[in-house]
Motif scaffolding. Structure first.
Motif, PDB file in Angstrom:
ATOM      1  N   LEU A 159       0.838  -1.209   0.000  1.00 41.93           N
ATOM      2  CA  LEU A 159       0.000   0.000   0.000  1.00 41.93           C
ATOM      3  C   LEU A 159       0.868   1.252   0.000  1.00 41.93           C
ATOM      4  CD1 LEU A 159      -2.796  -1.082   2.525  1.00 41.93           C
ATOM      5  CD2 LEU A 159      -2.936  -0.966   0.018  1.00 41.93           C
ATOM      6  N   ASP A 160       2.094   1.109   0.458  1.00 44.66           N
ATOM      7  CA  ASP A 160       3.095   2.180   0.348  1.00 44.66           C
ATOM      8  C   ASP A 160       3.863   1.937  -0.953  1.00 44.66           C
ATOM      9  OD1 ASP A 160       5.229   3.900   0.450  1.00 44.66           O
ATOM     10  OD2 ASP A 160       5.903   3.295   2.444  1.00 44.66           O
ATOM     11  N   SER A 161       3.670   2.775  -1.928  1.00 44.09           N
ATOM     12  CA  SER A 161       4.256   2.550  -3.257  1.00 44.09           C
ATOM     13  C   SER A 161       5.769   2.562  -3.250  1.00 44.09           C
ATOM     14  CB  SER A 161       3.737   3.603  -4.248  1.00 44.09           C
ATOM     15  OG  SER A 161       4.089   4.906  -3.811  1.00 44.09           O
ATOM     16  N   SER A 162       6.395   3.081  -2.191  1.00 46.10           N
ATOM     17  CA  SER A 162       7.859   3.122  -2.151  1.00 46.10           C
ATOM     18  C   SER A 162       8.467   1.782  -1.768  1.00 46.10           C
ATOM     19  CB  SER A 162       8.341   4.211  -1.176  1.00 46.10           C
ATOM     20  OG  SER A 162       8.117   3.813   0.167  1.00 46.10           O
ATOM     21  N   CYS A 163       7.665   0.855  -1.245  1.00 46.65           N
ATOM     22  CA  CYS A 163       8.200  -0.455  -0.850  1.00 46.65           C
ATOM     23  C   CYS A 163       8.510  -1.260  -2.104  1.00 46.65           C
ATOM     24  CB  CYS A 163       7.201  -1.197   0.030  1.00 46.65           C
ATOM     25  SG  CYS A 163       7.840  -2.742   0.708  1.00 46.65           S
ATOM     26  N   THR A 164       9.782  -1.628  -2.271  1.00 43.87           N
ATOM     27  CA  THR A 164      10.208  -2.277  -3.511  1.00 43.87           C
ATOM     28  C   THR A 164      10.280  -3.796  -3.411  1.00 43.87           C
ATOM     29  OG1 THR A 164      12.560  -2.151  -2.927  1.00 43.87           O
ATOM     30  CG2 THR A 164      11.606  -0.252  -4.082  1.00 43.87           C
ATOM     31  N   ASP A 165      10.422  -4.341  -2.186  1.00 45.52           N
ATOM     32  CA  ASP A 165      10.625  -5.780  -2.042  1.00 45.52           C
ATOM     33  C   ASP A 165      10.581  -6.104  -0.550  1.00 45.52           C
ATOM     34  OD1 ASP A 165      11.219  -8.440  -2.580  1.00 45.52           O
ATOM     35  OD2 ASP A 165      13.214  -8.085  -3.409  1.00 45.52           O
ATOM     36  N   VAL A 166      10.480  -7.398  -0.238  1.00 44.38           N
ATOM     37  CA  VAL A 166      10.734  -7.824   1.135  1.00 44.38           C
ATOM     38  C   VAL A 166      12.249  -7.774   1.357  1.00 44.38           C
ATOM     39  CG1 VAL A 166       8.679  -9.276   1.327  1.00 44.38           C
ATOM     40  CG2 VAL A 166      10.800 -10.267   0.434  1.00 44.38           C
ATOM     41  N   SER A 167      12.659  -7.634   2.607  1.00 43.77           N
ATOM     42  CA  SER A 167      14.103  -7.608   2.878  1.00 43.77           C
ATOM     43  C   SER A 167      14.646  -9.012   3.142  1.00 43.77           C
ATOM     44  CB  SER A 167      14.421  -6.675   4.053  1.00 43.77           C
ATOM     45  OG  SER A 167      13.697  -7.035   5.209  1.00 43.77           O
ATOM     46  N   PHE A 168      13.756 -10.000   3.238  1.00 48.38           N
ATOM     47  CA  PHE A 168      14.098 -11.424   3.327  1.00 48.38           C
ATOM     48  C   PHE A 168      12.781 -12.173   3.231  1.00 48.38           C
ATOM     49  CE2 PHE A 168      13.411  -9.724   7.507  1.00 48.38           C
ATOM     50  CZ  PHE A 168      12.634 -10.665   8.163  1.00 48.38           C
ATOM     51  N   ASP A 169      12.842 -13.475   3.026  1.00 49.40           N
ATOM     52  CA  ASP A 169      11.618 -14.272   2.969  1.00 49.40           C
ATOM     53  C   ASP A 169      10.917 -14.231   4.322  1.00 49.40           C
ATOM     54  OD1 ASP A 169      12.011 -14.998   0.347  1.00 49.40           O
ATOM     55  OD2 ASP A 169      12.915 -16.945   0.813  1.00 49.40           O
ATOM     56  N   THR A 170       9.654 -13.862   4.324  1.00 48.93           N
ATOM     57  CA  THR A 170       8.895 -13.744   5.558  1.00 48.93           C
ATOM     58  C   THR A 170       8.817 -15.085   6.288  1.00 48.93           C
ATOM     59  OG1 THR A 170       7.571 -11.920   4.699  1.00 48.93           O
ATOM     60  CG2 THR A 170       6.622 -13.183   6.512  1.00 48.93           C
ATOM     61  N   ILE A 171       9.079 -15.048   7.594  1.00 49.53           N
ATOM     62  CA  ILE A 171       8.886 -16.219   8.449  1.00 49.53           C
ATOM     63  C   ILE A 171       7.499 -16.092   9.061  1.00 49.53           C
ATOM     64  CG2 ILE A 171       9.687 -17.447  10.501  1.00 49.53           C
ATOM     65  CD1 ILE A 171      12.508 -16.342   9.870  1.00 49.53           C
ATOM     66  N   SER A 172       6.584 -16.909   8.595  1.00 52.96           N
ATOM     67  CA  SER A 172       5.190 -16.905   9.044  1.00 52.96           C
ATOM     68  C   SER A 172       4.937 -18.255   9.679  1.00 52.96           C
ATOM     69  CB  SER A 172       4.269 -16.661   7.841  1.00 52.96           C
ATOM     70  OG  SER A 172       2.907 -16.754   8.192  1.00 52.96           O
ATOM     71  N   ALA A 173       4.897 -18.300  11.019  1.00 54.97           N
ATOM     72  CA  ALA A 173       4.948 -19.587  11.721  1.00 54.97           C
ATOM     73  C   ALA A 173       3.860 -19.685  12.781  1.00 54.97           C
ATOM     74  CB  ALA A 173       6.330 -19.782  12.354  1.00 54.97           C
ATOM     75  N   ALA A 174       2.982 -20.672  12.629  1.00 53.78           N
ATOM     76  CA  ALA A 174       1.885 -20.891  13.567  1.00 53.78           C
ATOM     77  C   ALA A 174       2.234 -21.998  14.558  1.00 53.78           C
ATOM     78  CB  ALA A 174       0.614 -21.264  12.803  1.00 53.78           C
ATOM     79  N   GLY A 175       1.870 -21.787  15.815  1.00 52.60           N
ATOM     80  CA  GLY A 175       1.989 -22.839  16.820  1.00 52.60           C
ATOM     81  C   GLY A 175       3.387 -23.405  16.939  1.00 52.60           C
ATOM     82  N   GLY A 176       3.485 -24.723  16.829  1.00 54.22           N
ATOM     83  CA  GLY A 176       4.762 -25.408  16.995  1.00 54.22           C
ATOM     84  C   GLY A 176       5.778 -25.054  15.931  1.00 54.22           C
ATOM     85  N   ASN A 177       5.333 -24.597  14.759  1.00 49.74           N
ATOM     86  CA  ASN A 177       6.287 -24.222  13.711  1.00 49.74           C
ATOM     87  C   ASN A 177       7.144 -23.036  14.139  1.00 49.74           C
ATOM     88  OD1 ASN A 177       5.315 -26.223  12.013  1.00 49.74           O
ATOM     89  ND2 ASN A 177       3.868 -24.870  10.972  1.00 49.74           N
ATOM     90  N   ALA A 178       6.620 -22.205  15.032  1.00 49.93           N
ATOM     91  CA  ALA A 178       7.383 -21.049  15.512  1.00 49.93           C
ATOM     92  C   ALA A 178       8.603 -21.474  16.320  1.00 49.93           C
ATOM     93  CB  ALA A 178       6.486 -20.133  16.347  1.00 49.93           C
TER      94      ALA A 178
END
Length: 595
Positions: free
Chosen positions: A353-372
């Motif tokens: 939504l912020d047009s200046s954001c060009t990329d993630v700075s690393f692959d997002t760690i999205s971890a539920a429950g025990g995966n965290a």
């Protein structure tokens, strides 16, 4: 995929036989030796199926082994066929030790010198000297057999104006050249992609998550630079942008340029430049001065313009993260237990939504429950992403790349009502986070001297975490920037004003839950009534810490005051950009905590 891996290993074994070699070493790194590599350089993935960011394989004539560290012991078994490769620990049983133990004396181990640091080759040549022979190969067999190898994705250079970077390339080159001269060198080889981008005030998108250009540079004592990149990738304004003294040459001209340094003293960083370059220089009778990349410290200590940009982008990033956290809470309240992939994608949508954001700075760690509990978990490596687990936590570690800065934030949030043990350990992690964020320290202090501040409360309960507490962060560059670091392991680099580091203690209970709280911190000078020059940290990150997980009984008055001040700062910074339900959520998420 397993059939493909078997065929590829068979091809490499035939190549070994044809060339009278006994084994091939395959590292994850490419010739730039960076953490992130583009798809066309994923040689280890081609040979093994492994997608992690660190690892190495050895293929011998009748055996093979895959080496990963503790982050990837689960992932490697899912991706790398166990009937072809043995699984080994990268640290506990390093590849060359495995080779010493499994190959007959006198065996010839092939290595591509472009893919190993000069320091690595020196160390391992000595290590195996009387048992094995390391043979540097001219042609990598993976490149011979990788028939569907993707083409390199080479972007056009983006020129960074002074309003973003604060110092001209000409000034930077004078500063670095003075350093090179001080070390009695005639030139310095620059191979770190972020160093080159910083020095020339350029950025690109050749490497995922890293806004750099695949290139090499040589800076001379007169502050002139040879920049090895396809000139077609540079805009017409480049010459005026960098100023006089930057000579652009095709990448293929690098070897000849190194040979022309024969008879001169050349500064080479043995830890970050590949062994091939040092071999070419030695063959040309250049004198090698082994020292750190001269751009590292100046790049790490941000100037006033870069600091202002880092502050500004963290406010915009905090808006995106807070909108995401509010959205997650609403989804859970409605009974929508979403999966990790959907959550990660939605967070990215809020950032864009912020047009200046060009990329993630690393692959997002999205971890539920025990995966965290897996601190470098990646849902993309799972057959099916997990869904949110009621009465547990969700951990999300993410960041964005903006032209005025780089962000990295981890938040652990309550899904339903987690139990007392989760709240206890969350609070101990928070106390450590606050302890480090509140530190005051004199000039000359290193990150390794501060590390225990973040662990002390966990230690008191018999807990700990197996990763570093903080890494350096670049300015619209690498999210993992050296040489500064906060960790148990000794680091000789003293912290300097303008450096940015993460503050991310954690706790991980295998198969149960994981906790991490991460803000980025700016090193600042602090005025005191004492007679010593001291420094401290100023938190840059602007998003709430989940107060629902705080056990107030474990917090001191000063720790509660810190958390309430932090939340007051967050609200003041990002509330003007929120409205409606999001603003209402922020008011609750940043409300003061009391006993």
């Amino acid at each position: 995929m397993q059939t493909n891996i078997a065929q590829r290993v068979a091809q490499i074994r035939q190549w070994l036989t044809d060339n009278q070699l006994d084994a091939l070493l395959i590292p994850h790194e490419d010739e730039y030796l960076g953490e992130y590599i583009p798809d066309h350089n994923e040689r280890l993935h081609w040979a093994t199926g492994f997608t992690g960011s660190a690892g190495m394989a050895v293929i011998a004539r009748d055996s093979a082994a895959m080496f990963v560290d503790g982050r990837y012991v689960v992932q490697v078994r899912k991706q790398v066929p166990g009937d072809i490769y043995e699984y080994r620990h990268l640290i506990d049983e390093p590849p060359m030790q495995w080779a010493l133990d499994h190959l007959p004396a006198g065996s010839k181990v092939a290595i591509d010198a472009r893919l190993h640091s000069s320091a690595w080759l020196t160390r391992h040549t000595a290590m195996v000297a009387s048992e094995l022979e390391l043979v540097c190969i001219d042609d990598n067999p993976i490149e011979l057999f990788w028939h569907d190898r993707p083409a390199a994705t080479l972007s056009n250079a983006k020129l960074m104006g002074l309003d973003f970077v604060g110092q001209s390339s000409a000034d930077k080159r004078q500063q670095i050249a003075a350093n090179v001269t001080k070390q009695k060198a005639d030139a310095a080889l620059l191979t770190q992609l972020d160093s080159i981008a910083w020095l020339l005030n350029v950025r690109g998108s050749d490497v995922p998550s890293l806004p750099v250009l695949l290139s090499t540079a040589i800076i001379h004592a007169d502050a002139s630079v040879d920049f090895f990149i396809d000139p077609a990738r540079l805009p017409a304004e480049f010459t005026n942008h960098v100023g006089d003294g930057v000579r652009v040459q095709a990448p293929e001209a690098l070897e000849a340029a190194l040979q022309q340094l024969g008879g001169k003293a050349v500064l080479v960083d043995p830890a970050t430049s590949n062994a091939w370059a040092s071999q070419v220089l030695r063959a040309a009778n250049a004198t090698l001065i082994e020292a750190a990349d001269p751009c590292l410290l100046p790049k790490a200590a941000k100037n006033a313009t870069e600091i202002a940009g880092m502050i500004a982008c963290h406010v915009r990033d905090g808006v995106a993260v807070s909108k995401f956290l509010a959205w997650v809470d609403r989804q859970v309240a409605q009974g929508n237990l979403l999966d990790e992939g959907t959550l990660s994608d939605q967070l990215w949508q809020f950032r864009t939504l912020d047009s200046s954001c060009t990329d993630v700075s690393f692959d997002t760690i999205s971890a539920a429950g025990g995966n965290a509990a897996m601190c470098h978990y990646n849902h993309l490596n799972q057959p099916t992403p997990s869904v949110l687990e009621m009465d547990n936590v969700y951990l999300v570690d993410s960041g964005g790349q903006y032209p005025d800065g780089t962000t990295d934030i981890t938040r652990t949030i309550a899904i339903g009502t987690p139990g007392d043990e989760v709240k206890q350990t969350f609070t101990l992690v928070l106390k450590g986070h606050i302890g480090l964020a509140s530190a005051r320290f004199p000039a000359g202090t290193t990150g390794s001297q501060l590390d225990a501040l973040a662990r002390q409360h966990l230690w008191a309960y018999g807990f700990d975490y197996d990763h570093g507490t903080g890494h350096g962060v670049g300015h619209f560059l690498s999210v993992h920037e050296g040489p500064q670091r906060i960790a148990k392991v000794y680091n000789p680099t003293a912290l300097l004003p303008g450096m940015v580091l993460s503050n991310e203690p954690g706790y991980y209970r295998a198969d149960a839950f994981g906790i991490r709280i991460e803000n980025l911190e700016l090193v600042v000078e602090i005025e005191t009534a004492g007679d010593r020059h001291v420094m401290g940290f100023e938190s840059l990150t602007r998003a709430p810490i989940d107060r629902r997980l705080v056990d107030v009984a474990l917090m001191t008055d000063s720790e509660l005051a810190w958390l309430n001040r932090y939340h007051e700062t967050v609200f003041a910074a990002i509330s003007p950009a929120l409205e409606g339900d999001d603003l209402g959520w922020l008011e609750q998420a940043t409300a003061p905590l009391s006993r």
